[in-house]
Design an enzyme around this catalytic site. Structure first.
Site, PDB file in Angstrom:
ATOM      1  N   ASP A   8     -17.602 -22.434  32.517  1.00 57.71           N
ATOM      2  CA  ASP A   8     -18.827 -21.977  31.864  1.00 57.71           C
ATOM      3  C   ASP A   8     -19.348 -23.093  30.965  1.00 57.71           C
ATOM      4  OD1 ASP A   8     -18.288 -19.645  33.154  1.00 57.71           O
ATOM      5  OD2 ASP A   8     -18.011 -18.427  31.349  1.00 57.71           O
ATOM      6  N   ASP A 129     -23.056  -7.928  36.832  1.00 53.53           N
ATOM      7  CA  ASP A 129     -22.313  -7.876  35.574  1.00 53.53           C
ATOM      8  C   ASP A 129     -22.581  -6.517  34.938  1.00 53.53           C
ATOM      9  OD1 ASP A 129     -21.831 -10.572  36.135  1.00 53.53           O
ATOM     10  OD2 ASP A 129     -23.607 -11.191  35.016  1.00 53.53           O
TER      11      ASP A 129
END
Length: 257
Positions: A8, A129
């Site tokens: 990330d 998500d």
């Protein structure tokens, strides 16, 4: 089952968020490219990159870093974060990314996803998500009323190549994956599901392996690798298809810091 290390990227650094909260980020490296090399050397067969700045701003931001990673490792790299238009996806794929992951537009502009799947066949994965089964968008900053299972079925019909499912409440927590939600999701779709969020141990991976027959074909692992709770080489030996037999002994440790 594919074991997919996560990288990330926030402000050019390799970080991990806690439950998707940008205010609770932990920096693990100033050089994401070096991290990518490390996971590839340890036998990873794919990498999962997220442009966190891009997810927040709605357009890719860390393209220079992403390009450096894609061009310096010999394994597929799937990328998400801020991909909400055809030009942004075309640019990313031109850099060499194997798969573009879309998320927000699956909720806000689903017909665009259908068009993208037709324009880039076999290259579009959908990241779903969820908080309590409902889909979150815009870098997890907004939660919709759409059920993850309903969205997944729609995306399958549009031609998505896979569903990447993240349980936000478990992401970065090391409390274990939400196997119940993954089982339900996988039972509703006929394309591969990739699990993400909460994995902390080999026991967690073995639990996910029991869902492989249902369609859970891979797992993205982040914080557990960076803290050393989970060793990538051991994970590949346990459940993965990786090239673990070729890992040099001095690379056995996968902890950072």
């Amino acid at each position: 089952m594919d074991i997919i290390p996560a990288i990330d990227i926030l402000d050019g650094r390799c970080v991990r968020l806690y439950q998707g909260d940008y205010k609770q980020s932990q920096i693990y490296s100033e050089n994401p490219v070096e991290i990518a090399h490390r996971w590839a050397d340890l036998g990873a067969t794919c990498l999962h990159l997220v442009d966190l700045d891009g997810a927040k701003q709605g357009t890719p931001v860390n393209l220079t870093t992403i390009e450096s990673i894609v061009k310096s490792v010999a394994i597929p790299v799937q990328v998400g974060g801020g991909l909400r238009s055809s030009p942004s996806i075309a640019q990313l794929l031109a850099l060499g990314a194997s798969t573009a992951i879309v998320g927000t537009i699956a909720v806000e502009a689903p017909t665009l996803v259908q068009e993208l799947c037709q324009e880039f066949p076999g290259k579009i994965a959908v990241g779903i998500d969820a908080r309590n089964g409902k889909v979150a968008t815009r870098g997890w900053l907004k939660t919709s009323e759409i059920l993850a299972t309903d969205l997944a079925q729609q995306m399958v019909g549009f031609g998505a190549t896979s569903i990447i499912y993240t349980d936000i409440h478990r992401d970065g927590t090391l409390v274990g994956p939400n196997c119940k939600a993954l089982r339900e999701l996988a039972s509703h779709v006929e394309i591969p599901v990739i699990a993400s969020g909460g994995v902390s141990s080999l026991t967690d991976l073995l639990g996910l392996l029991s869902l492989e027959a249902l369609g859970v074909k891979g797992v993205i692992i982040g914080k557990a690798l960076y803290t050393g709770n989970l060793n990538l080489a051991e994970a590949l030996r346990a459940v993965g298809p990786g090239r673990w037999q070729d890992i040099p002994p001095n690379l056995e440790s996968s902890a950072l810091g």
